[in-house]
Design a protein around this motif. Structure first.
Motif: not given
Length: 200
Positions: A1-8, A56-67
């Motif tokens: 199963m690809s990343i796009k199709d799983d629940d990750s 490209k994968i077709g999923k939303p992104l949860v973003f975080g950073f350290d500056q």
């Protein structure tokens, strides 16, 4: 199963320190809308790449950073932005980074960080600059990560040598270095005089 199709889920992490912002900025193409602060530009560019990866994968992104945090001084386990992401992760999730040295630098430390994410959190690390991910059960991926660690070490040594050379140059031409190496003010004799004949 690809990343796009799983629940990750997809997570993205960016980091820039005071010292390596130039490395990231040199990778930004012309036409990118640059904020005034180079640190903000670096973070925004990394976020742009991570958003493209998630798209490209077709999923939303949860973003975080350290500056403004150096990996040489602050480990990944002590960075607030990184740990905020980790707290949300669950087994099977994926973490994208522009380059692996955004997570950690130094011999053994990069591999340890990737292994920690895999073993403790069940998270796979993806390097979006090459479109690859690390399967730490494969010897080939372990070797690739080790080589990347060595490259990161060489980069750090280049930075160190550059600072030393800059300081030596500053001293050789009679400059007094200030907060940042390479910047300073020349010691010059005050030869001009005022109306009273005294040096100004």
């Amino acid at each position: 199963m690809s990343i796009k199709d799983d629940d990750s889920r997809l997570f993205g992490y960016a980091r820039v320190s005071r010292d390596d912002k130039g490395k990231v900025l040199r990778s930004i193409p012309e036409g990118f809308e640059m904020p005034k602060d180079p640190h903000d530009a670096s973070i925004r560019w990394q976020q742009t790449l991570l958003n493209e990866w998630a798209k490209k994968i077709g999923k939303p992104l949860v973003f975080g950073f350290d500056q403004g945090i150096s990996a040489a001084d602050v480990s990944y386990v002590d960075r607030p932005g990184f740990q905020a992401l980790v707290q949300q992760m669950r087994p099977g999730d994926h973490l994208g980074v522009w380059k692996t040295d955004r997570i950690e630098r130094g011999h053994g430390r990069m591999t340890a960080a990737v292994n920690w994410l895999k073993d403790k959190k069940g998270v796979t690390v993806h390097k979006t600059s090459t479109g690859t991910y690390y399967d730490m059960d494969k010897l080939s991926d372990k070797i690739i990560l080790t080589v990347e660690e060595l490259v990161a070490m060489i980069h750090i040594e280049d930075l160190r040598q550059g600072i030393i050379q800059g300081l030596n140059h500053v001293r050789s031409v009679g400059l007094r270095h200030c907060k940042y190496p390479g910047y300073g003010r020349r010691f010059e004799e005050r030869t001009s005089t005022g109306p009273d004949g005294k040096p100004q």
